[in-house]
Write a protein that holds these residues in place. Structure first.
Motif, PDB file in Angstrom:
ATOM      1  N   ARG A 117       0.905  -2.109   9.740  1.00 16.29           N
ATOM      2  CA  ARG A 117      -0.234  -1.741   8.886  1.00 16.29           C
ATOM      3  C   ARG A 117       0.233  -1.326   7.486  1.00 16.29           C
ATOM      4  NH1 ARG A 117      -4.945  -2.808   9.863  1.00 16.29           N
ATOM      5  NH2 ARG A 117      -5.440  -1.209   8.370  1.00 16.29           N
ATOM      6  N   LEU A 118       1.481  -0.860   7.403  1.00 16.53           N
ATOM      7  CA  LEU A 118       1.983  -0.386   6.107  1.00 16.53           C
ATOM      8  C   LEU A 118       2.111  -1.524   5.110  1.00 16.53           C
ATOM      9  CD1 LEU A 118       4.724   2.116   7.257  1.00 16.53           C
ATOM     10  CD2 LEU A 118       2.446   2.602   6.411  1.00 16.53           C
ATOM     11  N   ASP A 119       2.289  -2.757   5.623  1.00 14.52           N
ATOM     12  CA  ASP A 119       2.376  -3.906   4.708  1.00 14.52           C
ATOM     13  C   ASP A 119       1.095  -4.025   3.885  1.00 14.52           C
ATOM     14  OD1 ASP A 119       4.677  -4.244   6.011  1.00 14.52           O
ATOM     15  OD2 ASP A 119       4.068  -6.006   7.170  1.00 14.52           O
ATOM     16  N   PHE A 120      -0.040  -3.682   4.503  1.00 16.61           N
ATOM     17  CA  PHE A 120      -1.329  -3.801   3.802  1.00 16.61           C
ATOM     18  C   PHE A 120      -1.411  -2.869   2.609  1.00 16.61           C
ATOM     19  CE2 PHE A 120      -2.673  -5.561   7.872  1.00 16.61           C
ATOM     20  CZ  PHE A 120      -3.426  -6.636   7.455  1.00 16.61           C
ATOM     21  N   ILE A 121      -0.778  -1.706   2.738  1.00 12.48           N
ATOM     22  CA  ILE A 121      -0.937  -0.724   1.654  1.00 12.48           C
ATOM     23  C   ILE A 121       0.257  -0.690   0.708  1.00 12.48           C
ATOM     24  CG2 ILE A 121      -2.640   0.817   2.689  1.00 12.48           C
ATOM     25  CD1 ILE A 121      -0.382   2.484   3.735  1.00 12.48           C
ATOM     26  N   PHE A 122       1.225  -1.578   0.943  1.00 15.94           N
ATOM     27  CA  PHE A 122       2.414  -1.597   0.083  1.00 15.94           C
ATOM     28  C   PHE A 122       2.019  -1.787  -1.390  1.00 15.94           C
ATOM     29  CE2 PHE A 122       6.165  -3.265  -1.919  1.00 15.94           C
ATOM     30  CZ  PHE A 122       7.230  -2.647  -1.284  1.00 15.94           C
ATOM     31  N   GLY A 123       1.227  -2.824  -1.647  1.00 19.09           N
ATOM     32  CA  GLY A 123       0.827  -3.142  -3.025  1.00 19.09           C
ATOM     33  C   GLY A 123       0.068  -1.988  -3.658  1.00 19.09           C
ATOM     34  N   MET A 124      -0.813  -1.358  -2.883  1.00 18.42           N
ATOM     35  CA  MET A 124      -1.595  -0.229  -3.408  1.00 18.42           C
ATOM     36  C   MET A 124      -0.665   0.923  -3.810  1.00 18.42           C
ATOM     37  SD  MET A 124      -2.643   2.977  -2.294  1.00 18.42           S
ATOM     38  CE  MET A 124      -2.775   3.041  -0.512  1.00 18.42           C
ATOM     39  N   THR A 129       1.625   4.133  -8.096  1.00 18.00           N
ATOM     40  CA  THR A 129       2.823   4.741  -8.688  1.00 18.00           C
ATOM     41  C   THR A 129       2.989   4.267 -10.124  1.00 18.00           C
ATOM     42  OG1 THR A 129       3.784   4.722  -6.483  1.00 18.00           O
ATOM     43  CG2 THR A 129       5.284   5.189  -8.281  1.00 18.00           C
ATOM     44  N   LEU A 130       2.705   2.993 -10.377  1.00 14.92           N
ATOM     45  CA  LEU A 130       2.809   2.479 -11.743  1.00 14.92           C
ATOM     46  C   LEU A 130       1.831   3.183 -12.685  1.00 14.92           C
ATOM     47  CD1 LEU A 130       3.385  -1.313 -11.104  1.00 14.92           C
ATOM     48  CD2 LEU A 130       4.809   0.152 -12.538  1.00 14.92           C
ATOM     49  N   ARG A 131       0.645   3.512 -12.148  1.00 14.62           N
ATOM     50  CA  ARG A 131      -0.330   4.228 -12.993  1.00 14.62           C
ATOM     51  C   ARG A 131       0.272   5.553 -13.471  1.00 14.62           C
ATOM     52  NH1 ARG A 131      -5.412   6.203 -12.181  1.00 14.62           N
ATOM     53  NH2 ARG A 131      -4.970   6.939 -10.084  1.00 14.62           N
ATOM     54  N   TYR A 132       0.958   6.242 -12.550  1.00 15.76           N
ATOM     55  CA  TYR A 132       1.560   7.525 -12.923  1.00 15.76           C
ATOM     56  C   TYR A 132       2.784   7.309 -13.812  1.00 15.76           C
ATOM     57  CZ  TYR A 132      -1.741  10.201 -10.273  1.00 15.76           C
ATOM     58  OH  TYR A 132      -2.906  10.793  -9.859  1.00 15.76           O
ATOM     59  N   LEU A 155      -0.555  12.145  -7.331  1.00 15.51           N
ATOM     60  CA  LEU A 155      -0.238  10.758  -6.970  1.00 15.51           C
ATOM     61  C   LEU A 155      -0.323  10.563  -5.450  1.00 15.51           C
ATOM     62  CD1 LEU A 155       0.892   7.906  -7.219  1.00 15.51           C
ATOM     63  CD2 LEU A 155       3.171   8.846  -7.588  1.00 15.51           C
ATOM     64  N   THR A 156       0.283  11.487  -4.699  1.00 17.44           N
ATOM     65  CA  THR A 156       0.267  11.289  -3.235  1.00 17.44           C
ATOM     66  C   THR A 156      -1.155  11.463  -2.692  1.00 17.44           C
ATOM     67  OG1 THR A 156       0.958  13.581  -2.935  1.00 17.44           O
ATOM     68  CG2 THR A 156       2.680  11.910  -2.845  1.00 17.44           C
ATOM     69  N   LEU A 157      -1.949  12.317  -3.363  1.00 20.22           N
ATOM     70  CA  LEU A 157      -3.339  12.453  -2.921  1.00 20.22           C
ATOM     71  C   LEU A 157      -4.114  11.168  -3.214  1.00 20.22           C
ATOM     72  CD1 LEU A 157      -5.323  14.337  -1.561  1.00 20.22           C
ATOM     73  CD2 LEU A 157      -5.872  15.307  -3.766  1.00 20.22           C
ATOM     74  N   ASP A 158      -3.873  10.569  -4.367  1.00 15.54           N
ATOM     75  CA  ASP A 158      -4.514   9.287  -4.687  1.00 15.54           C
ATOM     76  C   ASP A 158      -4.133   8.232  -3.657  1.00 15.54           C
ATOM     77  OD1 ASP A 158      -5.900  10.058  -6.863  1.00 15.54           O
ATOM     78  OD2 ASP A 158      -4.603   9.129  -8.362  1.00 15.54           O
ATOM     79  N   ILE A 159      -2.836   8.220  -3.295  1.00 10.91           N
ATOM     80  CA  ILE A 159      -2.379   7.199  -2.338  1.00 10.91           C
ATOM     81  C   ILE A 159      -3.026   7.418  -0.968  1.00 10.91           C
ATOM     82  CG2 ILE A 159      -0.342   6.422  -1.025  1.00 10.91           C
ATOM     83  CD1 ILE A 159       1.283   6.605  -3.599  1.00 10.91           C
TER      84      ILE A 159
END
Ligand code: HEM
Length: 465
Positions: A117-124, A129-132, A155-159
């Motif tokens: 399932r982590l593959d799905f959220i890798f890009g997100m 992180t790039l935004r920060y 950042l971690t809360l956004d993620i």
């Protein structure tokens, strides 16, 4: 489980005339990194501390840690003081529940955290992180410094918000973050000043009022997303969708709205502050070790040149992962786990009576000279394939151990490797001269005054990944 002989003696009790008023248990909680190692030297690998508000037995041998957390775990429940505070934040979710209820919830939630399932959220994770990183870029140069701790927490809360609710939370993200921060603050105050426990929550002190208001507002947001999803179930691919569709094979039942709410809150709280603090420690440690930073950036630049983080996997970043693992050794953000003995037990020839709090101080195992060479040295090579410690005996377990280990461990590792790869691709971070970075061990081990870093640009941020 077999009955235990009650004729055994109780563990030795710590006595310190200087701690006569609050009792050693208070100091064990307030300055554990200072006192617990001293007491291990003085009293051996197992001792009890007490205070007017309670007592706890602290253990320092891997086989005893395994006994409490894994082999005999049904005897030990999540009822120690930290869990009483956590229950105020999280309700009766995975972290705070016990027994059959916990077992059922863990079965339901486990698939949502499967590695695939982590593959799905890798890009997100990369995108956020790039935004920060863009914010870092605005601060870079000119010698200014920035406390990265609050930024990492956002950042971690956004993620975690996006992993949980995909885009549903976009509009309310700032609000959710503000309420969670208010609840965290409340929990921290309770832990720092345990006598506040004696004051009923319904007394309208400013602190209680803020906690109750934040709790209500957060609950409203979470419940409205849940009920919207129940009406309109088919369009999402996120943690909430997984939890909503989870169905226990044994009972054929899914989660009620209240269970869902508690699990959502649990994952929010357990899944952001821990990773943010771990990342603050990593950035502090790397800032103190230019030779490690050099090796880290060499790997990141080489891997990025061939892949630019697009593969959806952290396997191209083995050294980066070693840096993450070594920081979690020196600064395990969950520095200890506590349980309450629910059925008499024996450890190391001593009786552990019913009701006794038992503490497994993870940091002690991670920093002990008995198990590590030069333990206070930051050395990511310890986690190279040749030197990596064996899973047994338990000397390294930042994500806990046994059936109640961290359900989000792969999530957190992926997130930390991505954050490290992105930040160090674009920047070098230098600690503000004279800035004191000090651990503050509450439920998580946080840097007391934050981590003030000067950000130096390595290259310009590209438009995207
Ligand atoms: C570096 C980051 C993290 C660290 C160091 C960490 C550490 C831990 C530890 C030590 C435990 C066991 C506590 C105990 O035995 O009482 C735990 C449990 C837990 N963690 Fe994490 N964690 C991290 C990140 C996360 C993330 C990202 C999530 C969710 C997305 C998460 C969700 C949970 C949950 C739900 C539990 C309770 C599991 C259960 O009792 O069944 N954690 N974590």
């Amino acid at each position: 489980m077999a009955a235990i002989s009650t004729t055994l003696p109780l563990p030795p009790v710590v006595r310190n005339p200087r701690h006569w008023f609050f009792g050693p248990a208070y100091y064990a909680q307030r300055e554990p990194l200072k006192w617990i190692p001293k007491w291990f030297e003085q009293y051996g690998d197992l001792f009890t501390v007490s205070s007017p508000l309670g007592r706890a037995t602290i253990l320092g041998r891997p086989e005893w840690a395994r006994q409490v957390l894994a082999d005999a775990y049904p005897r030990y429940q999540q009822k120690s003081q930290a869990y009483v505070v956590l229950r105020l934040l999280m309700g009766n979710g995975l972290v705070t529940s016990s027994g059959e209820f916990w077992r059922g919830q863990r079965r339901l939630a486990q698939p949502a955290f499967h590695r695939r399932r982590l593959d799905f959220i890798f890009g997100m994770m990369v995108e956020q992180t790039l935004r920060y990183a863009k914010r870092f870029e605005q601060q870079a140069g000119g010698g200014r410094t920035l406390d990265v701790a609050p930024l990492l927490s956002h950042l971690t809360l956004d993620i975690i918000s996006r992993a949980m609710f995909s885009t549903d939370v976009n509009a309310g993200a700032a609000e959710v973050s503000e309420h969670i921060a208010a609840l965290n603050e409340y929990a921290l105050r309770l832990l720092r000043q345990p006598w506040l426990f004696l004051l009923p929550r319904r007394i309208p002190t400013p602190l209680n009022y803020r906690e109750i208001t934040a709790g209500r507002k957060l609950e409203k947001i979470v419940m409205s997303i849940i009920s919207e999803r129940r009406r309109n179930a088919d369009m999402h691919d996120d943690l909430l969708a997984m939890l909503l569709s989870a169905c226990d094979e044994e009972t054929g039942r899914g989660m009620s709205d209240v269970q869902l709410r508690d699990e959502v809150m649990t994952i929010f709280v357990a899944g952001h502050e821990t990773t943010a603090n771990a990342m603050s420690w990593l950035m502090f440690l790397v800032s103190q070790h230019p030779e490690i930073e050099e090796k880290l950036t060499a790997e990141i630049d080489a891997a990025w040149a061939s892949d630019s983080l697009g593969s959806g996997s952290i396997s191209n970043f083995p050294y980066t992962r070693q840096v993450v693992e070594e920081s979690l050794r020196l600064y395990p953000t969950i520095w200890s786990v506590g349980r309450q003995c629910g059925e008499e037990d024996a450890i190391g020839g001593f009786k552990i009576p019913v009701g006794m709090n038992v503490v497994v101080p993870i940091f002690h195992f991670h920093r002990s000279e008995r198990y590590w060479n030069d333990p206070m040295r930051f050395d990511p090579e310890r986690f190279s394939p040749e030197r990596r410690p064996a899973a047994e005996p338990m000397i390294y377990f930042p994500f806990g151990a046994g059936p109640r280990n961290c359900i989000g461990n792969h999530f957190a590792l992926q997130e930390m490797v991505i954050m490290t790869a992105v930040f160090y691709r674009y920047f070098t971070f230098r600690l503000e001269p004279g800035f004191l970075v000090e651990p503050d061990p509450l439920i998580t081990l946080r840097p007391k005054h934050g981590v003030r870093l000067q950000i130096v640009s390595r290259r310009k941020l590209e438009g995207g990944t």
